[in-house]
Motif scaffolding. Structure first.
Motif, PDB file in Angstrom:
ATOM      1  N   PHE A 174       0.834  -1.208   0.000  1.00  0.00           N
ATOM      2  CA  PHE A 174       0.000   0.000   0.000  1.00  0.00           C
ATOM      3  C   PHE A 174       0.866   1.254   0.000  1.00  0.00           C
ATOM      4  O   PHE A 174       0.634   2.180  -0.780  1.00  0.00           O
ATOM      5  N   LYS A 175       1.862   1.296   0.877  1.00  0.00           N
ATOM      6  CA  LYS A 175       2.713   2.483   0.942  1.00  0.00           C
ATOM      7  C   LYS A 175       3.458   2.700  -0.375  1.00  0.00           C
ATOM      8  O   LYS A 175       3.644   3.841  -0.812  1.00  0.00           O
ATOM      9  N   ASN A 176       3.869   1.610  -1.010  1.00  0.00           N
ATOM     10  CA  ASN A 176       4.565   1.728  -2.286  1.00  0.00           C
ATOM     11  C   ASN A 176       3.638   2.274  -3.364  1.00  0.00           C
ATOM     12  O   ASN A 176       4.048   3.083  -4.197  1.00  0.00           O
ATOM     13  N   ARG A 177       2.385   1.836  -3.366  1.00  0.00           N
ATOM     14  CA  ARG A 177       1.448   2.333  -4.371  1.00  0.00           C
ATOM     15  C   ARG A 177       1.053   3.775  -4.116  1.00  0.00           C
ATOM     16  O   ARG A 177       0.942   4.568  -5.047  1.00  0.00           O
ATOM     17  N   ALA A 178       0.837   4.137  -2.869  1.00  0.00           N
ATOM     18  CA  ALA A 178       0.347   5.479  -2.561  1.00  0.00           C
ATOM     19  C   ALA A 178       1.452   6.531  -2.481  1.00  0.00           C
ATOM     20  O   ALA A 178       1.209   7.699  -2.785  1.00  0.00           O
ATOM     21  N   PHE A 179       2.658   6.119  -2.067  1.00  0.00           N
ATOM     22  CA  PHE A 179       3.713   7.106  -1.851  1.00  0.00           C
ATOM     23  C   PHE A 179       5.030   6.749  -2.535  1.00  0.00           C
ATOM     24  O   PHE A 179       6.015   7.455  -2.361  1.00  0.00           O
ATOM     25  N   GLY A 180       5.057   5.665  -3.286  1.00  0.00           N
ATOM     26  CA  GLY A 180       6.280   5.217  -3.960  1.00  0.00           C
ATOM     27  C   GLY A 180       6.507   5.950  -5.266  1.00  0.00           C
ATOM     28  O   GLY A 180       5.960   7.034  -5.504  1.00  0.00           O
ATOM     29  N   PRO A 181       7.289   5.350  -6.146  1.00  0.00           N
ATOM     30  CA  PRO A 181       7.635   6.025  -7.407  1.00  0.00           C
ATOM     31  C   PRO A 181       6.444   6.246  -8.342  1.00  0.00           C
ATOM     32  O   PRO A 181       6.492   7.118  -9.197  1.00  0.00           O
ATOM     33  N   TYR A 182       5.394   5.473  -8.183  1.00  0.00           N
ATOM     34  CA  TYR A 182       4.197   5.644  -9.027  1.00  0.00           C
ATOM     35  C   TYR A 182       3.041   6.226  -8.239  1.00  0.00           C
ATOM     36  O   TYR A 182       1.880   5.945  -8.526  1.00  0.00           O
ATOM     37  N   TRP A 183       3.340   7.070  -7.271  1.00  0.00           N
ATOM     38  CA  TRP A 183       2.312   7.694  -6.449  1.00  0.00           C
ATOM     39  C   TRP A 183       1.350   8.514  -7.303  1.00  0.00           C
ATOM     40  O   TRP A 183       0.162   8.573  -7.025  1.00  0.00           O
ATOM     41  N   TRP A 184       1.874   9.137  -8.343  1.00  0.00           N
ATOM     42  CA  TRP A 184       1.039   9.987  -9.192  1.00  0.00           C
ATOM     43  C   TRP A 184      -0.069   9.190  -9.860  1.00  0.00           C
ATOM     44  O   TRP A 184      -1.192   9.663  -9.979  1.00  0.00           O
ATOM     45  N   ALA A 185       0.225   7.962 -10.280  1.00  0.00           N
ATOM     46  CA  ALA A 185      -0.788   7.134 -10.927  1.00  0.00           C
ATOM     47  C   ALA A 185      -1.848   6.698  -9.923  1.00  0.00           C
ATOM     48  O   ALA A 185      -3.041   6.655 -10.245  1.00  0.00           O
ATOM     49  N   TYR A 186      -1.418   6.381  -8.708  1.00  0.00           N
ATOM     50  CA  TYR A 186      -2.372   5.968  -7.671  1.00  0.00           C
ATOM     51  C   TYR A 186      -3.340   7.099  -7.337  1.00  0.00           C
ATOM     52  O   TYR A 186      -4.545   6.881  -7.260  1.00  0.00           O
ATOM     53  N   TRP A 187      -2.825   8.307  -7.190  1.00  0.00           N
ATOM     54  CA  TRP A 187      -3.695   9.418  -6.815  1.00  0.00           C
ATOM     55  C   TRP A 187      -4.548   9.903  -7.975  1.00  0.00           C
ATOM     56  O   TRP A 187      -5.659  10.403  -7.761  1.00  0.00           O
ATOM     57  N   ILE A 188      -4.086   9.754  -9.209  1.00  0.00           N
ATOM     58  CA  ILE A 188      -4.951  10.029 -10.356  1.00  0.00           C
ATOM     59  C   ILE A 188      -6.093   9.020 -10.373  1.00  0.00           C
ATOM     60  O   ILE A 188      -7.247   9.372 -10.615  1.00  0.00           O
ATOM     61  N   MET A 189      -5.777   7.754 -10.092  1.00  0.00           N
ATOM     62  CA  MET A 189      -6.804   6.720 -10.029  1.00  0.00           C
ATOM     63  C   MET A 189      -7.851   7.058  -8.971  1.00  0.00           C
ATOM     64  O   MET A 189      -9.051   6.990  -9.228  1.00  0.00           O
ATOM     65  N   ILE A 190      -7.400   7.449  -7.790  1.00  0.00           N
ATOM     66  CA  ILE A 190      -8.330   7.779  -6.707  1.00  0.00           C
ATOM     67  C   ILE A 190      -9.179   8.992  -7.077  1.00  0.00           C
ATOM     68  O   ILE A 190     -10.403   8.983  -6.901  1.00  0.00           O
ATOM     69  N   ARG A 246      -5.854  -0.220 -13.633  1.00  0.00           N
ATOM     70  CA  ARG A 246      -5.130  -1.358 -14.195  1.00  0.00           C
ATOM     71  C   ARG A 246      -3.633  -1.083 -14.270  1.00  0.00           C
ATOM     72  O   ARG A 246      -2.816  -1.954 -13.995  1.00  0.00           O
ATOM     73  N   PHE A 247      -3.276   0.145 -14.621  1.00  0.00           N
ATOM     74  CA  PHE A 247      -1.869   0.531 -14.676  1.00  0.00           C
ATOM     75  C   PHE A 247      -1.219   0.372 -13.305  1.00  0.00           C
ATOM     76  O   PHE A 247      -0.128  -0.188 -13.189  1.00  0.00           O
ATOM     77  N   VAL A 248      -1.890   0.851 -12.264  1.00  0.00           N
ATOM     78  CA  VAL A 248      -1.337   0.758 -10.901  1.00  0.00           C
ATOM     79  C   VAL A 248      -1.181  -0.693 -10.482  1.00  0.00           C
ATOM     80  O   VAL A 248      -0.160  -1.073  -9.907  1.00  0.00           O
ATOM     81  N   ILE A 249      -2.165  -1.510 -10.774  1.00  0.00           N
ATOM     82  CA  ILE A 249      -2.083  -2.919 -10.382  1.00  0.00           C
ATOM     83  C   ILE A 249      -0.915  -3.609 -11.077  1.00  0.00           C
ATOM     84  O   ILE A 249      -0.110  -4.300 -10.436  1.00  0.00           O
ATOM     85  N   VAL A 250      -0.795  -3.429 -12.364  1.00  0.00           N
ATOM     86  CA  VAL A 250       0.244  -4.136 -13.124  1.00  0.00           C
ATOM     87  C   VAL A 250       1.618  -3.574 -12.847  1.00  0.00           C
ATOM     88  O   VAL A 250       2.551  -4.303 -12.508  1.00  0.00           O
ATOM     89  N   VAL A 251       1.795  -2.281 -12.970  1.00  0.00           N
ATOM     90  CA  VAL A 251       3.125  -1.689 -12.880  1.00  0.00           C
ATOM     91  C   VAL A 251       3.692  -1.787 -11.463  1.00  0.00           C
ATOM     92  O   VAL A 251       4.853  -2.140 -11.286  1.00  0.00           O
ATOM     93  N   THR A 252       2.887  -1.493 -10.442  1.00  0.00           N
ATOM     94  CA  THR A 252       3.425  -1.572  -9.083  1.00  0.00           C
ATOM     95  C   THR A 252       3.645  -3.012  -8.657  1.00  0.00           C
ATOM     96  O   THR A 252       4.442  -3.265  -7.760  1.00  0.00           O
ATOM     97  N   SER A 253       2.973  -3.956  -9.269  1.00  0.00           N
ATOM     98  CA  SER A 253       3.240  -5.369  -8.969  1.00  0.00           C
ATOM     99  C   SER A 253       4.566  -5.816  -9.562  1.00  0.00           C
ATOM    100  O   SER A 253       5.237  -6.684  -9.003  1.00  0.00           O
ATOM    101  N   LEU A 254       4.965  -5.223 -10.682  1.00  0.00           N
ATOM    102  CA  LEU A 254       6.235  -5.586 -11.318  1.00  0.00           C
ATOM    103  C   LEU A 254       7.399  -4.780 -10.780  1.00  0.00           C
ATOM    104  O   LEU A 254       8.552  -5.166 -10.984  1.00  0.00           O
ATOM    105  N   HIS A 255       7.108  -3.696 -10.098  1.00  0.00           N
ATOM    106  CA  HIS A 255       8.176  -2.838  -9.558  1.00  0.00           C
ATOM    107  C   HIS A 255       8.842  -3.519  -8.355  1.00  0.00           C
ATOM    108  O   HIS A 255       8.166  -4.029  -7.481  1.00  0.00           O
ATOM    109  N   PRO A 256      10.179  -3.550  -8.320  1.00  0.00           N
ATOM    110  CA  PRO A 256      10.865  -4.241  -7.204  1.00  0.00           C
ATOM    111  C   PRO A 256      10.713  -3.540  -5.874  1.00  0.00           C
ATOM    112  O   PRO A 256      10.515  -2.424  -5.735  1.00  0.00           O
TER     113      PRO A 256
END
Length: 95
Positions: free
Chosen positions: A32-48, A85-95
């Motif tokens: 959760f923290k990686n999705r909301a505040f990690g490198p792809y935070w912008w995509a998560y907050w656009i989604m929200i 969908r972008f957040v689910i796929v990309v943050t799942s592949l991000h190390p």
């Protein structure tokens, strides 16, 4: 329909956050923290903002009855679904 779906998505996101926080599983909390505040935070907050916040404008009758505004908000919801969908796929592949 969009108002109901936006409210359901908002409740689902809230439940995910609470589940990850109270589960005690550090991996779940990290995701959760990686999705909301990690490198792809912008995509998560656009989604929200597109899936949860923008459909709440349909509570107002002036918004519901204006065809142009309804069309624009439906485009925002469509963009939000793509970002989900972008957040689910990309943050799942991000190390």
């Amino acid at each position: 329909m969009i108002l109901a779906t936006g409210s359901i998505v908002g409740l689902r996101v809230r439940n995910r956050v609470l589940h990850r926080y109270y589960s005690g599983n550090p991996y779940e909390l990290f995701t959760f923290k990686n999705r909301a505040f990690g490198p792809y935070w912008w995509a998560y907050w656009i989604m929200i903002s597109c899936n949860v916040i923008s459909p709440q404008l349909f509570w107002f009758k002036k918004v519901r009855t204006n065809l142009v505004v309804v069309f624009i908000l439906s485009i925002f919801v469509n963009i939000g679904m793509w970002f989900e969908r972008f957040v689910i796929v990309v943050t799942s592949l991000h190390p």
